[in-house]
Motif scaffolding. Structure first.
Motif, mmCIF file in Angstrom:
data_model
loop_
_atom_site.group_PDB
_atom_site.id
_atom_site.type_symbol
_atom_site.label_atom_id
_atom_site.label_comp_id
_atom_site.label_asym_id
_atom_site.label_seq_id
_atom_site.Cartn_x
_atom_site.Cartn_y
_atom_site.Cartn_z
ATOM 1 N N GLY A 10 22.078 67.952 -5.553
ATOM 2 C CA GLY A 10 21.929 67.260 -6.824
ATOM 3 C C GLY A 10 22.821 66.031 -6.833
ATOM 4 N N ASP A 11 23.709 65.953 -7.837
ATOM 5 C CA ASP A 11 24.617 64.810 -7.926
ATOM 6 C C ASP A 11 26.057 65.187 -7.602
ATOM 7 O OD1 ASP A 11 25.228 66.333 -10.134
ATOM 8 O OD2 ASP A 11 24.778 64.797 -11.622
ATOM 9 N N ARG A 12 26.238 66.260 -6.825
ATOM 10 C CA ARG A 12 27.583 66.709 -6.458
ATOM 11 C C ARG A 12 27.771 66.726 -4.945
ATOM 12 N NH1 ARG A 12 26.843 68.391 -11.492
ATOM 13 N NH2 ARG A 12 28.672 68.742 -12.825
ATOM 14 N N VAL A 13 28.933 66.306 -4.522
ATOM 15 C CA VAL A 13 29.245 66.225 -3.099
ATOM 16 C C VAL A 13 29.694 67.595 -2.593
ATOM 17 C CG1 VAL A 13 30.744 65.171 -1.359
ATOM 18 C CG2 VAL A 13 29.887 63.784 -3.275
ATOM 19 N N VAL A 70 28.016 62.185 -9.193
ATOM 20 C CA VAL A 70 28.033 60.851 -8.612
ATOM 21 C C VAL A 70 26.635 60.537 -8.084
ATOM 22 C CG1 VAL A 70 28.812 61.762 -6.382
ATOM 23 C CG2 VAL A 70 29.225 59.363 -6.948
ATOM 24 N N THR A 71 26.227 59.292 -8.253
ATOM 25 C CA THR A 71 24.896 58.903 -7.805
ATOM 26 C C THR A 71 24.921 58.501 -6.328
ATOM 27 O OG1 THR A 71 25.204 56.569 -8.362
ATOM 28 C CG2 THR A 71 24.378 58.030 -10.114
ATOM 29 N N PRO A 72 23.795 58.638 -5.636
ATOM 30 C CA PRO A 72 23.737 58.167 -4.248
ATOM 31 C C PRO A 72 24.057 56.677 -4.132
ATOM 32 C CG PRO A 72 21.876 59.592 -4.720
ATOM 33 C CD PRO A 72 22.560 59.340 -6.027
ATOM 34 N N GLN A 73 23.635 55.892 -5.121
ATOM 35 C CA GLN A 73 23.893 54.453 -5.086
ATOM 36 C C GLN A 73 25.386 54.156 -5.130
ATOM 37 O OE1 GLN A 73 21.800 56.004 -7.168
ATOM 38 N NE2 GLN A 73 19.767 55.279 -6.478
ATOM 39 N N THR A 108 29.927 50.237 -0.715
ATOM 40 C CA THR A 108 31.241 50.067 -0.089
ATOM 41 C C THR A 108 32.193 49.256 -0.960
ATOM 42 O OG1 THR A 108 30.412 48.131 1.113
ATOM 43 C CG2 THR A 108 30.315 50.264 2.242
ATOM 44 N N GLY A 109 31.660 48.595 -1.978
ATOM 45 C CA GLY A 109 32.520 47.835 -2.881
ATOM 46 C C GLY A 109 33.220 48.693 -3.923
ATOM 47 N N ARG A 110 32.842 49.969 -4.011
ATOM 48 C CA ARG A 110 33.470 50.863 -4.985
ATOM 49 C C ARG A 110 34.389 51.827 -4.252
ATOM 50 N NH1 ARG A 110 29.526 53.066 -9.593
ATOM 51 N NH2 ARG A 110 31.611 53.537 -10.386
ATOM 52 N N PRO A 111 35.677 51.723 -4.467
ATOM 53 C CA PRO A 111 36.609 52.637 -3.795
ATOM 54 C C PRO A 111 36.279 54.090 -4.118
ATOM 55 C CG PRO A 111 37.800 50.824 -4.832
ATOM 56 C CD PRO A 111 36.382 50.738 -5.314
ATOM 57 N N LEU A 112 36.396 54.944 -3.110
ATOM 58 C CA LEU A 112 36.082 56.357 -3.325
ATOM 59 C C LEU A 112 36.974 56.978 -4.385
ATOM 60 C CD1 LEU A 112 35.444 57.684 0.298
ATOM 61 C CD2 LEU A 112 33.761 57.227 -1.494
ATOM 62 N N GLU A 113 38.201 56.480 -4.494
ATOM 63 C CA GLU A 113 39.116 57.035 -5.488
ATOM 64 C C GLU A 113 38.572 56.869 -6.901
ATOM 65 O OE1 GLU A 113 39.880 55.076 -3.049
ATOM 66 O OE2 GLU A 113 41.508 55.977 -1.880
ATOM 67 N N THR A 114 37.887 55.766 -7.154
ATOM 68 C CA THR A 114 37.340 55.551 -8.502
ATOM 69 C C THR A 114 36.128 56.447 -8.749
ATOM 70 O OG1 THR A 114 35.866 53.736 -7.818
ATOM 71 C CG2 THR A 114 38.129 53.180 -8.428
ATOM 72 N N LEU A 115 35.406 56.818 -7.693
ATOM 73 C CA LEU A 115 34.272 57.726 -7.873
ATOM 74 C C LEU A 115 34.755 59.144 -8.160
ATOM 75 C CD1 LEU A 115 31.886 56.591 -4.995
ATOM 76 C CD2 LEU A 115 31.929 55.835 -7.380
ATOM 77 N N ALA A 116 35.885 59.494 -7.562
ATOM 78 C CA ALA A 116 36.426 60.834 -7.785
ATOM 79 C C ALA A 116 37.014 60.979 -9.165
ATOM 80 C CB ALA A 116 37.496 61.138 -6.737
ATOM 81 N N ALA A 117 37.384 59.848 -9.778
ATOM 82 C CA ALA A 117 37.936 59.896 -11.139
ATOM 83 C C ALA A 117 37.380 58.706 -11.916
ATOM 84 C CB ALA A 117 39.461 59.848 -11.097
ATOM 85 N N PRO A 118 36.068 58.730 -12.226
ATOM 86 C CA PRO A 118 35.444 57.576 -12.890
ATOM 87 C C PRO A 118 36.070 57.299 -14.254
ATOM 88 C CG PRO A 118 34.002 59.491 -12.939
ATOM 89 C CD PRO A 118 35.137 59.832 -12.035
ATOM 90 N N GLN A 119 36.247 55.995 -14.566
ATOM 91 C CA GLN A 119 36.903 55.611 -15.809
ATOM 92 C C GLN A 119 35.933 55.524 -16.987
ATOM 93 O OE1 GLN A 119 40.357 55.149 -15.909
ATOM 94 N NE2 GLN A 119 40.094 56.059 -13.883
ATOM 95 N N SER A 120 34.688 55.198 -16.698
ATOM 96 C CA SER A 120 33.753 54.942 -17.782
ATOM 97 C C SER A 120 32.897 56.135 -18.147
ATOM 98 C CB SER A 120 32.829 53.794 -17.375
ATOM 99 O OG SER A 120 32.027 54.175 -16.257
#
Length: 410
Positions: free
Chosen positions: A359-362, A387-390, A395-407
């Motif tokens: 689904g949407d989980r790693v 998290v979305t596949p996109q 590569t412009g989005r640091p993985l750290e921000t995906l692990a703790a999204p701000q928005s």
């Protein structure tokens, strides 16, 4: 506590680190470490990596310096196998006829190379890789032959293949599956390793079977023959559960233990390659034959032996080095147990991160020639952050921000 005796069966990395952990956690009783091999505990990854290729010297494979065991009052009983276990009497029986009584027991008996039922598989020119002597013999082989057949395209087989090619040996790899590492990585990522070895001149033959190993080579199931000077068999390993079985412990793909690494016997724990441990995060039992478990499980095993609360919940982790490819993998995915694989980076250049998603989980991540990303991958897995596949591929989005999204969006 000073009158207690803790016994560890298995003098590999897990056994040595358990002795170390017991001392670090304050145990001041007797510790006896039993090993069938004559050497003090050593690590096995260098046997198919640095020690095999000559980048690591012999002294570098050992877990501790030679004097460490005496300095920490750890009794070594090396060169003698544990032959029996009397749980009622709390006694380990050794192959030399002696016996050792215990108050708590750790089984770290590891694994043994699988020996396929192929005619000729026990011939003198056929090699297996598990012990330091195996590695040293194989080093001699790679320095003296021109053609090697490797049966099995798993981690050991491919790492030896890379070492052989770097030594100038022509290598033919024989694998029954349609891709190397298919069961572990799935077809999407396994193709990377097929391309890697072919790019380095390996004759990679997939979807083939071996009917016989002859004095001059290998005979295939379709009748074809391959002339080689030596053969390495690397078709996996099986947990060494002989002692556990003889004692009536629960065995199912290893010694079955709970999250504290305790068996059904309250005075016996298991760790390392042989332990099929319940993983709280994954919600199932998992047995992992990799260095990280043998390194980290012993601290939990030691705490459990001391009657303290501890749970092993480290995510499975392993790594490999082949040619100029370095890889780390963290997480756990059963074959077919994912929906898609998302790549981040340049797959053709072998500089990327791959993510296995449900689904949407790693569920798992693998970084190839990209470093310092294991911790954010672990966070994505542990938190279950959607998290979305996109987003993963960007590569412009640091993985750290995906692990703790701000928005609130990934």
């Amino acid at each position: 506590m000073t009158q207690q005796r803790f016994v560890i069966v298995g003098a590999g990395l897990a056994g040595a680190k358990a002795a170390e952990a017991l001392r670090e956690q304050g145990f001041d009783g007797r510790i006896t470490l039993i090993g069938a091999e004559p050497h003090r505990p050593y690590e096995r990854p260098p046997l198919s990596k640095g020690y095999l290729t000559g980048k690591t010297d012999r002294a570098g494979v050992f877990v501790h310096q030679e004097g460490w065991y005496a300095d920490h009052d750890v009794e070594l009983r090396l060169g003698v196998a544990a032959a029996g276990l009397d749980r009622g009497a709390h006694r380990v029986e050794l192959a030399d006829g002696s016996a050792i009584e215990y108050d708590r027991l750790l089984l770290a008996t590891g694994a043994r190379p699988r020996r396929p039922p192929i005619p000729g598989a026990a011939a003198p020119h056929v090699r297996y890789l598990r012990r330091i002597e195996d590695c040293e013999a194989l080093k001699g082989v790679l320095g003296s032959v021109s053609r090697l057949a490797v049966i099995g395209a798993g981690w050991i087989g491919l790492e030896v293949t890379a070492a052989a090619r770097q030594a100038g040996v022509a290598v033919t790899v024989l694998e029954t599956a349609p891709l190397p590492l298919l069961r572990v990585l799935g077809p999407e990522a396994a193709q990377v390793f097929a391309d890697l070895h072919r790019d380095h001149g390996v004759d990679l033959r997939l979807g083939v079977t071996v009917s016989e190993i002859t004095p001059s080579g290998v005979r295939l199931g379709d009748g074809g023959e391959i002339d080689v000077d030596a053969v390495l068999v690397g078709v996996g390993a099986e947990p060494d559960v002989r002692l556990a079985l003889s004692a009536g412990l629960h065995v199912d793909n290893g010694i079955v233990v709970d999250a504290t690494l305790r068996t059904g016997d309250p005075d016996i724990v298991a760790a390392g390659d042989v332990a099929n441990a319940y993983h709280p995060l994954l919600g199932r039992h998992v047995r992992v034959e990799h260095w990280a478990n043998a390194l980290k499980q012993p601290a939990v095993a030691a705490a459990t032996m001391l009657g303290r609360e501890a749970v092993y919940e480290e995510l499975p982790y392993f790594y490999t080095d082949q040619y100029d490819l370095g890889m780390e993998y963290v997480g756990h995915v059963e074959p077919g147990g994912y929906d898609q694989v998302v790549f981040r980076g340049d797959v053709a250049a072998r500089e990327f991160v791959a993510f296995w998603l449900s689904g949407d989980r790693v569920l798992a991540g693998m970084n190839v020639n990209v470093w310092d990303v294991v911790e954010p991958i672990k966070t994505l897995i542990r938190t279950g952050t959607p998290v979305t596949p996109q987003a993963l591929a960007d590569t412009g989005r640091p993985l750290e921000t995906l692990a703790a999204p701000q928005s609130g969006e990934a």
